[in-house]
Write a protein that holds these residues in place. Sequence first.
Motif, PDB file in Angstrom:
ATOM      1  N   TYR A  31      72.778  96.534 -41.224  1.00 10.98           N
ATOM      2  CA  TYR A  31      73.686  95.400 -41.360  1.00 10.98           C
ATOM      3  C   TYR A  31      74.544  95.540 -42.618  1.00 10.98           C
ATOM      4  O   TYR A  31      75.746  95.280 -42.593  1.00 10.98           O
ATOM      5  N   LEU A  32      73.933  95.951 -43.719  1.00 10.13           N
ATOM      6  CA  LEU A  32      74.681  96.109 -44.973  1.00 10.13           C
ATOM      7  C   LEU A  32      75.733  97.200 -44.854  1.00 10.13           C
ATOM      8  O   LEU A  32      76.853  97.047 -45.351  1.00 10.13           O
ATOM      9  N   LEU A  33      75.392  98.276 -44.180  1.00 10.27           N
ATOM     10  CA  LEU A  33      76.371  99.338 -43.967  1.00 10.27           C
ATOM     11  C   LEU A  33      77.516  98.836 -43.099  1.00 10.27           C
ATOM     12  O   LEU A  33      78.685  99.135 -43.366  1.00 10.27           O
ATOM     13  N   ASP A  34      77.197  98.045 -42.070  1.00  8.57           N
ATOM     14  CA  ASP A  34      78.236  97.471 -41.209  1.00  8.57           C
ATOM     15  C   ASP A  34      79.129  96.499 -41.985  1.00  8.57           C
ATOM     16  O   ASP A  34      80.320  96.368 -41.684  1.00  8.57           O
ATOM     17  N   LEU A  35      78.559  95.819 -42.983  1.00 12.63           N
ATOM     18  CA  LEU A  35      79.335  94.898 -43.815  1.00 12.63           C
ATOM     19  C   LEU A  35      80.227  95.638 -44.812  1.00 12.63           C
ATOM     20  O   LEU A  35      81.082  95.028 -45.447  1.00 12.63           O
ATOM     21  N   GLN A  36      80.000  96.919 -44.961  1.00 16.21           N
ATOM     22  CA  GLN A  36      80.768  97.786 -45.867  1.00 16.21           C
ATOM     23  C   GLN A  36      80.660  97.345 -47.319  1.00 16.21           C
ATOM     24  O   GLN A  36      81.614  97.469 -48.086  1.00 16.21           O
TER      25      GLN A  36
ATOM     26  N   VAL B 267      78.768  97.960 -51.008  1.00 19.03           N
ATOM     27  CA  VAL B 267      78.242  99.132 -51.693  1.00 19.03           C
ATOM     28  C   VAL B 267      76.768  98.890 -51.981  1.00 19.03           C
ATOM     29  O   VAL B 267      76.409  97.909 -52.631  1.00 19.03           O
ATOM     30  N   ILE B 268      75.930  99.771 -51.479  1.00 23.26           N
ATOM     31  CA  ILE B 268      74.502  99.701 -51.780  1.00 23.26           C
ATOM     32  C   ILE B 268      74.284 100.551 -53.024  1.00 23.26           C
ATOM     33  O   ILE B 268      74.353 101.774 -52.965  1.00 23.26           O
ATOM     34  N   THR B 269      74.062  99.886 -54.166  1.00 22.52           N
ATOM     35  CA  THR B 269      73.902 100.621 -55.429  1.00 22.52           C
ATOM     36  C   THR B 269      72.470 101.073 -55.647  1.00 22.52           C
ATOM     37  O   THR B 269      72.219 101.986 -56.425  1.00 22.52           O
ATOM     38  N   LYS B 270      71.543 100.418 -54.940  1.00 18.43           N
ATOM     39  CA  LYS B 270      70.140 100.828 -55.023  1.00 18.43           C
ATOM     40  C   LYS B 270      69.452 100.400 -53.744  1.00 18.43           C
ATOM     41  O   LYS B 270      69.709  99.320 -53.219  1.00 18.43           O
TER      42      LYS B 270
ATOM     43  N   HIS C  10      60.984  97.528 -50.709  1.00 20.41           N
ATOM     44  CA  HIS C  10      61.654  96.691 -49.711  1.00 20.41           C
ATOM     45  C   HIS C  10      62.849  95.954 -50.300  1.00 20.41           C
ATOM     46  O   HIS C  10      63.040  94.770 -50.046  1.00 20.41           O
ATOM     47  N   LEU C  11      63.659  96.647 -51.095  1.00 13.73           N
ATOM     48  CA  LEU C  11      64.789  95.949 -51.706  1.00 13.73           C
ATOM     49  C   LEU C  11      66.062  96.770 -51.698  1.00 13.73           C
ATOM     50  O   LEU C  11      66.046  97.993 -51.629  1.00 13.73           O
ATOM     51  N   PHE C  12      67.151  96.020 -51.740  1.00 12.93           N
ATOM     52  CA  PHE C  12      68.496  96.568 -51.870  1.00 12.93           C
ATOM     53  C   PHE C  12      69.176  95.859 -53.030  1.00 12.93           C
ATOM     54  O   PHE C  12      68.914  94.683 -53.281  1.00 12.93           O
ATOM     55  N   VAL C  13      70.076  96.559 -53.683  1.00 13.62           N
ATOM     56  CA  VAL C  13      70.996  95.950 -54.640  1.00 13.62           C
ATOM     57  C   VAL C  13      72.378  96.319 -54.129  1.00 13.62           C
ATOM     58  O   VAL C  13      72.663  97.494 -53.879  1.00 13.62           O
TER      59      VAL C  13
ATOM     60  N   ASP D 189      80.044  93.998 -53.928  1.00 13.74           N
ATOM     61  CA  ASP D 189      81.321  93.854 -53.232  1.00 13.74           C
ATOM     62  C   ASP D 189      82.211  93.082 -54.194  1.00 13.74           C
ATOM     63  O   ASP D 189      82.363  91.863 -54.081  1.00 13.74           O
ATOM     64  N   GLU D 190      82.742  93.802 -55.178  1.00 13.64           N
ATOM     65  CA  GLU D 190      83.478  93.156 -56.274  1.00 13.64           C
ATOM     66  C   GLU D 190      84.611  92.282 -55.783  1.00 13.64           C
ATOM     67  O   GLU D 190      84.874  91.233 -56.365  1.00 13.64           O
ATOM     68  N   GLU D 191      85.263  92.696 -54.721  1.00 10.78           N
ATOM     69  CA  GLU D 191      86.386  91.921 -54.187  1.00 10.78           C
ATOM     70  C   GLU D 191      85.960  90.501 -53.803  1.00 10.78           C
ATOM     71  O   GLU D 191      86.754  89.568 -53.865  1.00 10.78           O
ATOM     72  N   HIS D 192      84.697  90.341 -53.444  1.00 10.17           N
ATOM     73  CA  HIS D 192      84.193  89.040 -53.007  1.00 10.17           C
ATOM     74  C   HIS D 192      83.218  88.409 -53.997  1.00 10.17           C
ATOM     75  O   HIS D 192      82.506  87.455 -53.645  1.00 10.17           O
ATOM     76  N   GLY D 193      83.163  88.924 -55.229  1.00 10.61           N
ATOM     77  CA  GLY D 193      82.335  88.321 -56.265  1.00 10.61           C
ATOM     78  C   GLY D 193      80.870  88.700 -56.195  1.00 10.61           C
ATOM     79  O   GLY D 193      80.041  88.079 -56.862  1.00 10.61           O
ATOM     80  N   ILE D 194      80.535  89.683 -55.392  1.00  5.85           N
ATOM     81  CA  ILE D 194      79.144  90.120 -55.253  1.00  5.85           C
ATOM     82  C   ILE D 194      78.906  91.232 -56.271  1.00  5.85           C
ATOM     83  O   ILE D 194      79.555  92.266 -56.232  1.00  5.85           O
TER      84      ILE D 194
END
Length: 131
Positions: free
Chosen positions: A11-16, A18-21, A27-30, A33-38
């Motif tokens: 899902y995160l890849l489909d959302l495009q 950036v997975i930084t970690k 069981h975690l992702f960081v 998405d700077e354009e959207h304040g993430i």
Amino acid sequence: MHDHFYRIQEYLLDLQVVITKEDAEEHLFVIEDEEHGINNMIIYVEDPIVVIEQFIFNLPSHDPKILVDLLKINRSAVHGALALDDTGKRVIYRDTLQVDSLDFNELEASINSLSLLLSEHADMILESAGV
């Protein structure tokens, strides 16, 4: 558990974003998405829930006006809410979702909710942060 982790990764890849970690054992992702304040949003998969958190700002004081403003902002949140971390000094965005029924649209809506909240309430958030 791994099935949930890899479904969310997809899902995160489909959302495009950036997975930084990513750490399958933890069981975690960081994500970012700077354009959207993430920025350094943590997505933690802990069956039966997925926890989404992002640091927003350090609370300059426990001034009742700031706390009331934060509660007012929460009223307009589509998903999740602003909250204080365990120390009571950091304002974070937090949402929890059921992992078994989680679909792409629900994860996208949770992440987008923070972007919407930040854009709609930027002035109040900056004022609360003492900026």
